[in-house]
Design a protein around this motif. Structure first.
Motif, PDB file in Angstrom:
ATOM      1  N   GLN A  28       0.844  -1.203   0.000  1.00 40.66           N
ATOM      2  CA  GLN A  28       0.000   0.000   0.000  1.00 40.66           C
ATOM      3  C   GLN A  28       0.878   1.252   0.000  1.00 40.66           C
ATOM      4  O   GLN A  28       0.591   2.228  -0.703  1.00 40.66           O
ATOM      5  N   ALA A  29       1.974   1.228   0.751  1.00 46.98           N
ATOM      6  CA  ALA A  29       2.910   2.356   0.773  1.00 46.98           C
ATOM      7  C   ALA A  29       3.612   2.491  -0.578  1.00 46.98           C
ATOM      8  O   ALA A  29       3.890   3.610  -1.030  1.00 46.98           O
ATOM      9  N   ASP A  43       5.036   6.696   3.466  1.00 46.56           N
ATOM     10  CA  ASP A  43       5.421   6.142   4.760  1.00 46.56           C
ATOM     11  C   ASP A  43       6.149   4.811   4.561  1.00 46.56           C
ATOM     12  O   ASP A  43       6.155   3.961   5.426  1.00 46.56           O
ATOM     13  N   LEU A  44       6.779   4.669   3.408  1.00 48.56           N
ATOM     14  CA  LEU A  44       7.435   3.409   3.067  1.00 48.56           C
ATOM     15  C   LEU A  44       8.475   2.999   4.111  1.00 48.56           C
ATOM     16  O   LEU A  44       8.629   1.810   4.391  1.00 48.56           O
ATOM     17  N   LYS A  45       9.171   3.953   4.722  1.00 50.64           N
ATOM     18  CA  LYS A  45      10.211   3.622   5.710  1.00 50.64           C
ATOM     19  C   LYS A  45       9.638   2.927   6.936  1.00 50.64           C
ATOM     20  O   LYS A  45      10.375   2.311   7.694  1.00 50.64           O
ATOM     21  N   GLN A  46       8.322   3.021   7.131  1.00 50.32           N
ATOM     22  CA  GLN A  46       7.697   2.299   8.245  1.00 50.32           C
ATOM     23  C   GLN A  46       7.561   0.811   7.939  1.00 50.32           C
ATOM     24  O   GLN A  46       7.331   0.004   8.847  1.00 50.32           O
ATOM     25  N   TYR A  47       7.692   0.445   6.658  1.00 52.52           N
ATOM     26  CA  TYR A  47       7.450  -0.940   6.254  1.00 52.52           C
ATOM     27  C   TYR A  47       8.595  -1.572   5.476  1.00 52.52           C
ATOM     28  O   TYR A  47       8.549  -2.762   5.191  1.00 52.52           O
ATOM     29  N   ALA A  48       9.601  -0.786   5.099  1.00 52.07           N
ATOM     30  CA  ALA A  48      10.700  -1.313   4.290  1.00 52.07           C
ATOM     31  C   ALA A  48      12.032  -0.804   4.805  1.00 52.07           C
ATOM     32  O   ALA A  48      12.118   0.265   5.410  1.00 52.07           O
ATOM     33  N   ALA A  49      13.083  -1.576   4.553  1.00 52.94           N
ATOM     34  CA  ALA A  49      14.444  -1.199   4.916  1.00 52.94           C
ATOM     35  C   ALA A  49      15.392  -1.924   3.967  1.00 52.94           C
ATOM     36  O   ALA A  49      14.961  -2.763   3.161  1.00 52.94           O
ATOM     37  N   TRP A 138       8.337  -4.681  12.135  1.00 53.80           N
ATOM     38  CA  TRP A 138       8.602  -5.500  10.951  1.00 53.80           C
ATOM     39  C   TRP A 138       8.935  -4.629   9.748  1.00 53.80           C
ATOM     40  O   TRP A 138       8.338  -3.568   9.560  1.00 53.80           O
ATOM     41  N   ARG A 139       9.895  -5.097   8.910  1.00 48.91           N
ATOM     42  CA  ARG A 139      10.298  -4.390   7.703  1.00 48.91           C
ATOM     43  C   ARG A 139      10.539  -5.400   6.585  1.00 48.91           C
ATOM     44  O   ARG A 139      11.173  -6.435   6.799  1.00 48.91           O
ATOM     45  N   VAL A 140      10.037  -5.077   5.384  1.00 50.11           N
ATOM     46  CA  VAL A 140      10.386  -5.855   4.196  1.00 50.11           C
ATOM     47  C   VAL A 140      11.801  -5.434   3.841  1.00 50.11           C
ATOM     48  O   VAL A 140      12.086  -4.241   3.715  1.00 50.11           O
TER      49      VAL A 140
END
Length: 150
Positions: A28-29, A43-49, A138-140
């Motif tokens: 979604q981000a 807000d991608l940094k909340q879900y990816a790294a 959690w991060r993808v």
């Protein structure tokens, strides 16, 4: 009335649930990132790294530099946790899904008209992602398209 003690949650099942929830929020981000030519409202940094974040930001910047944005939705079909390791210093899970980008449309941000794309491009394909539980959540950390239709 006698109360039955509640059964403690299975840590592996909890991990799977949390990892899949983050994975879905990640996509979604990604929709928001690709849709915003300025890439400011994401807000991608909340879900990816790691590689997943770097690659997404780089791909979006390249697209935006060409004056293109993406509209529409991506569908994450049947996200399935294929492996879980909760005993590592950084617990992780691998998720396989069918990514459907057939409803994503590349748009010229100036003219607002669709951009021509190759007719035989793969729009529904298997992708395997690694998700890790960092101190922030959690991060993808990686996405690996398999180049296979689904």
């Amino acid at each position: 009335m006698k109360q039955t003690p509640s059964k403690p949650a299975d840590p592996t099942e909890t991990t799977k649930t949390e990892a899949v929830a983050t994975y879905q929020k990640y996509w979604q981000a990604m929709e928001r990132l690709y849709a915003d030519v300025n890439a400011k409202n994401t807000d991608l940094k909340q879900y990816a790294a790691g590689a997943a974040l770097k690659n997404a930001e780089s791909d979006a910047k390249s697209m935006h530099d060409k004056g293109h944005v993406i509209s529409g939705q991506v569908t994450v079909g049947s996200p399935t946790v294929t492996s879980v390791d909760i005993n590592r210093k950084i617990p992780n899970a691998k998720i396989s899904s069918c990514l459907d980008i057939s409803h994503w449309q590349v748009i010229d941000s100036t003219t607002k008209k669709p951009v021509a794309l190759p007719p035989k491009r793969l729009t529904k394909y298997v992708i395997v992602s690694t998700v890790e539980r960092w101190p922030e959540g959690w991060r993808v950390i990686s996405d690996e398209p398999r180049g296979k239709k689904c």
